[in-house]
Design a protein around this motif. Structure first.
Motif, PDB file in Angstrom:
ATOM      1  N   GLY A 122       0.826  -1.210   0.000  1.00  0.00           N
ATOM      2  CA  GLY A 122       0.000   0.000   0.000  1.00  0.00           C
ATOM      3  C   GLY A 122       0.856   1.253   0.000  1.00  0.00           C
ATOM      4  O   GLY A 122       0.697   2.154  -0.836  1.00  0.00           O
ATOM      5  N   GLU A 123       1.787   1.340   0.934  1.00  0.00           N
ATOM      6  CA  GLU A 123       2.670   2.509   1.024  1.00  0.00           C
ATOM      7  C   GLU A 123       3.604   2.570  -0.176  1.00  0.00           C
ATOM      8  O   GLU A 123       3.947   3.646  -0.664  1.00  0.00           O
ATOM      9  CB  GLU A 123       3.485   2.445   2.332  1.00  0.00           C
ATOM     10  CG  GLU A 123       2.810   3.085   3.544  1.00  0.00           C
ATOM     11  CD  GLU A 123       1.564   2.366   4.039  1.00  0.00           C
ATOM     12  OE1 GLU A 123       1.322   1.207   3.641  1.00  0.00           O
ATOM     13  OE2 GLU A 123       0.811   2.976   4.831  1.00  0.00           O
ATOM     14  N   ARG A 124       4.006   1.400  -0.663  1.00  0.00           N
ATOM     15  CA  ARG A 124       4.944   1.397  -1.794  1.00  0.00           C
ATOM     16  C   ARG A 124       4.278   1.935  -3.065  1.00  0.00           C
ATOM     17  O   ARG A 124       4.904   2.630  -3.863  1.00  0.00           O
ATOM     18  CB  ARG A 124       5.507  -0.008  -1.985  1.00  0.00           C
ATOM     19  CG  ARG A 124       6.364  -0.413  -0.767  1.00  0.00           C
ATOM     20  CD  ARG A 124       6.814  -1.851  -0.828  1.00  0.00           C
ATOM     21  NE  ARG A 124       7.576  -2.107  -2.048  1.00  0.00           N
ATOM     22  CZ  ARG A 124       7.689  -3.304  -2.608  1.00  0.00           C
ATOM     23  NH1 ARG A 124       7.080  -4.350  -2.075  1.00  0.00           N
ATOM     24  NH2 ARG A 124       8.399  -3.449  -3.697  1.00  0.00           N
ATOM     25  N   GLY A 202       2.618  -1.654  12.656  1.00  0.00           N
ATOM     26  CA  GLY A 202       1.298  -1.673  13.294  1.00  0.00           C
ATOM     27  C   GLY A 202       0.401  -0.635  12.641  1.00  0.00           C
ATOM     28  O   GLY A 202       0.881   0.386  12.135  1.00  0.00           O
ATOM     29  N   ARG A 203      -0.920  -0.881  12.679  1.00  0.00           N
ATOM     30  CA  ARG A 203      -1.867  -0.002  11.986  1.00  0.00           C
ATOM     31  C   ARG A 203      -1.688   1.456  12.434  1.00  0.00           C
ATOM     32  O   ARG A 203      -1.488   1.731  13.605  1.00  0.00           O
ATOM     33  CB  ARG A 203      -3.316  -0.451  12.238  1.00  0.00           C
ATOM     34  CG  ARG A 203      -3.687  -1.793  11.642  1.00  0.00           C
ATOM     35  CD  ARG A 203      -3.414  -1.923  10.154  1.00  0.00           C
ATOM     36  NE  ARG A 203      -3.995  -0.911   9.312  1.00  0.00           N
ATOM     37  CZ  ARG A 203      -5.174  -1.018   8.701  1.00  0.00           C
ATOM     38  NH1 ARG A 203      -5.903  -2.099   8.855  1.00  0.00           N
ATOM     39  NH2 ARG A 203      -5.599  -0.048   7.913  1.00  0.00           N
ATOM     40  N   GLY A 204      -1.769   2.327  11.457  1.00  0.00           N
ATOM     41  CA  GLY A 204      -1.585   3.751  11.762  1.00  0.00           C
ATOM     42  C   GLY A 204      -0.132   4.119  12.004  1.00  0.00           C
ATOM     43  O   GLY A 204       0.180   5.216  12.463  1.00  0.00           O
ATOM     44  N   GLY A 205       0.778   3.205  11.656  1.00  0.00           N
ATOM     45  CA  GLY A 205       2.190   3.373  12.025  1.00  0.00           C
ATOM     46  C   GLY A 205       2.958   4.443  11.279  1.00  0.00           C
ATOM     47  O   GLY A 205       4.110   4.729  11.626  1.00  0.00           O
ATOM     48  N   SER A 206       2.356   5.053  10.266  1.00  0.00           N
ATOM     49  CA  SER A 206       3.172   6.045   9.536  1.00  0.00           C
ATOM     50  C   SER A 206       3.491   7.294  10.332  1.00  0.00           C
ATOM     51  O   SER A 206       4.502   7.928  10.074  1.00  0.00           O
ATOM     52  CB  SER A 206       2.562   6.489   8.219  1.00  0.00           C
ATOM     53  OG  SER A 206       1.496   5.792   7.851  1.00  0.00           O
ATOM     54  N   ASP A 207       2.649   7.639  11.295  1.00  0.00           N
ATOM     55  CA  ASP A 207       3.006   8.781  12.148  1.00  0.00           C
ATOM     56  C   ASP A 207       4.290   8.464  12.922  1.00  0.00           C
ATOM     57  O   ASP A 207       5.154   9.322  13.102  1.00  0.00           O
ATOM     58  CB  ASP A 207       1.889   9.075  13.156  1.00  0.00           C
ATOM     59  CG  ASP A 207       0.636   9.593  12.486  1.00  0.00           C
ATOM     60  OD1 ASP A 207       0.732  10.112  11.360  1.00  0.00           O
ATOM     61  OD2 ASP A 207      -0.444   9.465  13.089  1.00  0.00           O
TER      62      ASP A 207
HETATM   63  N1  ASP Z   1      -1.481   2.485   5.946  1.00  0.00           N
HETATM   64  C1  ASP Z   1      -1.300   2.029   7.301  1.00  0.00           C
HETATM   65  C2  ASP Z   1      -2.650   1.849   7.938  1.00  0.00           C
HETATM   66  O1  ASP Z   1      -3.658   2.096   7.328  1.00  0.00           O
HETATM   67  C3  ASP Z   1      -0.428   2.925   8.081  1.00  0.00           C
HETATM   68  C4  ASP Z   1      -0.931   4.335   8.284  1.00  0.00           C
HETATM   69  O2  ASP Z   1      -1.845   4.774   7.625  1.00  0.00           O
HETATM   70  O3  ASP Z   1      -0.380   5.020   9.133  1.00  0.00           O
HETATM   71  O4  ASP Z   1      -2.708   1.415   9.059  1.00  0.00           O
END
Ligand code: ASP
Ligand code: MG
Length: 461
Positions: A122-124, A202-207
């Protein structure tokens, strides 16, 4: 140098990507390192595809992947004058994901390691497309595979970055490019082990990625670009005139997060806090609007302002009464030992001469607690309550603040008041049905017109 992190909604389609690219372009003199989340709901779709594959519904899995790549390809062709190289690269990625899913379906086995390899696409995808967009705008871009620098342990799905190694790798692979004036574009959420296996944070890990990279490059600022104007003074669903908070200390942010307020998770920004780097939360579509700075240098609010209000409920209030409490030592220890044995978490506590009041989760096994305390204390149970908290550094030292709050609540009488457990939280327990009214009264008092006229100065010290 700055870090600019864009969340999934900020890169969800061609228009949003253009907006994000405008922001990066405007900041190019600040030497930005761009960290991206996956576009829109891509990560959810990839998780679901992996689950379908292991449940032997390969067709469904491939269908989801097709949708993900169709969306990315459409975005690419809308965005770029010359989309072909990116479309070709996307196609190769799609083939890789499909191969992984076929393997999962064949083996009927989905290891955390394989799942990471799948969902990291996804990020790639996002960085591939975004880097191509910046390049077409004539900007100097370095598209960096996060796996080159984000070294982690082997806990797939919830990997922990190895900060000293990360710092060294950033010195080698990322800083030279930034120093040479290139805009670095890399993935959030994604990392790799020492042996090169793909991991995720982990989910939301981009922060968290953004804060870690900010620390590693000693950024002046970590910008979190999202779809809210910073952190608000109250939940806007309860308080219509909630507004963005200009500045928060990390401890205030953590306090608000504990109440479930929509704020960055404190652990994710810890690397930036450790390095004393301000983290700003900004709205991608209103870049010149209000935003919140989480400033590690903010220690106190001059003249004791309240930073924000938060609430949580339902909670149950228990009042334990016993004449044995009178001047008895060890009473509280014995009382709360019973809570501990039953695994009941105690939240707020207030004590009086012969009674103790506390709040617990509504699911707490209160009948068993009553039995356990039989002969020791009687329990009075009040369900359907909520905690409303005012949060702000230096609250306790702020003259007249408690009086103002209690007066603002009149004629609502809080059932419990907790003040002074720390210096940044004043909590009231009220009836759940009164929460909206309580929040609005307090908000009007501390953030309304009158309050604004004599607004407390919020200084970083
Ligand atoms: N794409 C990842 C997620 O949905 C990481 C993120 O959005 O921070 O959990
Ligand atoms: Mg996200």
């Amino acid at each position: 140098m700055i870090v600019m992190k864009f969340g999934g909604s900020s890169v969800a389609n061609a228009l949003r990507m253009h907006n994000a690219a405008d922001l990066v372009e405007n900041a190019k003199h600040a030497q930005p390192c761009v960290v991206l989340s996956a576009m829109g709901k891509t990560t959810d779709a990839l998780f679901a595809a992996a689950q379908d594959a292991v449940s032997a519904v390969l067709e469904a899995a491939l269908g989801r992947v097709e949708a993900v790549f169709a969306m990315a390809t459409t975005t690419t062709t809308e965005l770029l004058r010359n989309p072909t190289p990116t479309v070709v690269a996307l196609h190769a990625m799609r083939t890789d994901v499909e191969t992984l899913l076929r393997g999962v379906a064949l083996l009927r086995e989905l290891t955390p390691r394989t799942r990471d390899a799948i969902v990291a696409h996804g990020e790639r995808i996002a960085t591939l497309v975004f880097a191509a967009l910046l390049a077409e705008r004539g900007l100097p871009v370095a598209h960096l595979d996060a796996r080159l620098v984000m070294r982690t342990d082997e806990t797939h799905g919830a990997a922990t970055p190895l900060r000293p190694i990360l710092r060294d790798l950033v010195q080698q692979h990322l800083l030279p490019q930034l120093r040479a004036g290139q805009i670095v574009v890399t993935q959030g959420y994604v990392g790799a082990t020492t042996t090169g296996a793909t991991t995720t944070l982990g989910r939301g890990g981009s922060d968290w990625s953004a804060a870690l990279l900010g620390e590693a490059i000693a950024a002046e600022e970590v910008q979190i670009w999202t779809d809210v104007e910073g952190v608000l003074t109250a939940d806007p669903r309860l308080v219509a005139d909630a507004r963005p908070i200009p500045v928060l200390s990390p401890a205030e942010a953590a306090e608000l997060a504990a109440f479930g307020a929509k704020v960055l998770h404190p652990a994710t920004i810890q690397p930036a806090v450790d390095a004393c780097i301000p983290v700003t939360v900004r709205h991608t579509l209103r870049p010149h609007g209000a935003f919140t700075t989480i400033d590690p240098r903010l220690r106190t609010r001059e003249r004791g302002g309240i930073a924000a209000l938060a609430c949580r409920g339902p909670v149950t209030v228990l009042t334990m009464t016993s004449t044995r409490m009178l001047a008895a030592s060890g009473y509280l220890a014995n009382l709360f030992a019973a809570f501990g044995q039953l695994g009941i978490c105690v939240d707020l506590v207030a004590t009086a001469e012969v009674s103790v009041t506390c709040t617990v989760e509504p699911e707490a096994p209160i009948e068993r607690l009553t039995k356990a305390l039989a002969g020791f204390a009687t329990i009075d149970v009040a369900e359907g309550r909520a905690i409303v908290a005012a949060v702000g550094e230096g609250l306790r030292r702020s003259p007249g603040l408690l009086a103002r709050a209690v007066t603002a609540l009149h004629p609502i009488n809080p059932e419990v008041v907790c003040f002074g457990g720390n210096d940044r939280n004043l909590s009231f327990v009220v009836r759940l049905a009164e929460v909206g009214s309580v929040m609005n009264r307090l908000h009007a008092e501390f953030f309304g017109q009158a309050a604004r006229a004599s607004a407390p100065v919020q200084e970083a010290s």
